[in-house]
Design an enzyme around this catalytic site. Sequence first.
Site, PDB file in Angstrom:
ATOM      1  N   CYS A  64       0.882  -1.173  -0.062  1.00  0.00           N
ATOM      2  CA  CYS A  64      -0.053   0.002   0.070  1.00  0.00           C
ATOM      3  C   CYS A  64       0.902   1.110   0.149  1.00  0.00           C
ATOM      4  O   CYS A  64       1.548   1.524   1.035  1.00  0.00           O
ATOM      5  CB  CYS A  64      -0.880  -0.025   1.317  1.00  0.00           C
ATOM      6  SG  CYS A  64      -1.673   1.388   1.777  1.00  0.00           S
ATOM      7  N   CYS A  67       0.213   3.905   2.674  1.00  0.00           N
ATOM      8  CA  CYS A  67       0.875   3.471   3.890  1.00  0.00           C
ATOM      9  C   CYS A  67       2.298   3.592   4.151  1.00  0.00           C
ATOM     10  O   CYS A  67       2.618   3.939   5.296  1.00  0.00           O
ATOM     11  CB  CYS A  67       0.542   1.923   4.181  1.00  0.00           C
ATOM     12  SG  CYS A  67      -1.172   1.376   4.110  1.00  0.00           S
TER      13      CYS A  67
END
Length: 140
Positions: A64, A67
């Site tokens: 991600c 993230c």
Amino acid sequence: MSSRVTTCPACGTKNRVPVASTGRVQCASCHAPLPWLVDATDADFAAATDTDQLVLVDLWAPWCGPCRMVAPILERLSVQYAGRVKVVKVNVDHNPAIASRFDARSIPTLVMLRRGETVARVVGAENEASLKRRIDAALG
Ligand SMILES: [Zn+2]
């Protein structure tokens, strides 16, 4: 019990910081509060969040992109809020029970817990100033 090594921001001493502790986490050398950022799993999440400090749960995954943008911000916040905020990172790919419990269908999802109760929830990446405002509000 797993742990990780954290450098004391006050004196530079390397300390081993436990994933779970109901006490304060402080430098063995100068006794300053230490940044408390840990990786928790489905198995030790309950113990990891059993603290008087505000807990900032980071539900993330390695694939991600947003993230990865949030990760260094959380590292800095754990230093700025040492002794007041504990950051608990949970890889949602490896820990489906916690991902499901917090309904982490979109990541990053950040959840702030005070003694196990959710006090704030942030879905998606935010910048450092915005996250600081949210933490300050949760700290009251
Ligand atoms: Zn120290």
